[in-house]
Design an enzyme around this catalytic site. Sequence first.
Site, mmCIF file in Angstrom:
data_model
loop_
_atom_site.group_PDB
_atom_site.id
_atom_site.type_symbol
_atom_site.label_atom_id
_atom_site.label_comp_id
_atom_site.label_asym_id
_atom_site.label_seq_id
_atom_site.Cartn_x
_atom_site.Cartn_y
_atom_site.Cartn_z
ATOM 1 N N ASP A 215 -7.715 -5.017 0.382
ATOM 2 C CA ASP A 215 -8.176 -4.643 1.729
ATOM 3 C C ASP A 215 -9.369 -3.700 1.661
ATOM 4 O O ASP A 215 -10.283 -3.779 2.493
ATOM 5 C CB ASP A 215 -7.052 -3.991 2.540
ATOM 6 C CG ASP A 215 -5.997 -4.986 2.995
ATOM 7 O OD1 ASP A 215 -6.239 -6.213 2.900
ATOM 8 O OD2 ASP A 215 -4.933 -4.532 3.449
ATOM 9 N N SER B 11 0.827 -1.213 0.000
ATOM 10 C CA SER B 11 0.000 0.000 0.000
ATOM 11 C C SER B 11 0.855 1.255 0.000
ATOM 12 O O SER B 11 0.527 2.236 -0.671
ATOM 13 C CB SER B 11 -0.940 0.010 1.214
ATOM 14 O OG SER B 11 -1.852 -1.054 1.124
#
Length: 188
Positions: free
Chosen positions: A39, A18
């Site tokens: 996610d 991320s």
Amino acid sequence: MASGRIIFLNGSSSSGKSSIARELLDILDDGVFFHLAVDNFNSMRSKRELEAEELDAALRRTRMGFHRSIAAMAEVGNDIVVDHVLSEPWRLLDCLTVLPPEDVLFVGVHCPLDELARRELARGDRPPGLAAHQYDLVHAHGDYDVECDTSTANPRECAQRIKEFLAHRPSPTAFTRLRERAFCLDQG
């Protein structure tokens, strides 16, 4: 209309995917990129408790929908940075089925197990041991276009390496090679 490019980041939980994706959105200057993270898809699901079997089925559908969302966004010309954990073989096979292999730059995001455990503990938002469970599974297929190690390079440096590599994508791509191997295995 040309298909969009897909930068597909694969690594275990807490490996830095991320963070790299955010840096890529900041430095990529030859298109409009979207960050699609598994996610985020998981967080859209209702929060009620599910029995193990029901949860497994819901998570499988969620991931299959995620893969098809990536494909749909790219199909209409959007450039995508994907943040995923290919910890089960079927996930990669599904991606190989629905994503155009020549449009995918497959990036292995690595980090040593002790550092993953440290990050996981510091985050506090993952079950303890999740990264260790995923560690040997996520890279089992063994083929990437480009790889980075977030214990030796920061997210910006990893993003820069990926950006430089994107301009010189190989042909065939790792996704093409993996797809050919998967189909050969199915025929054998």
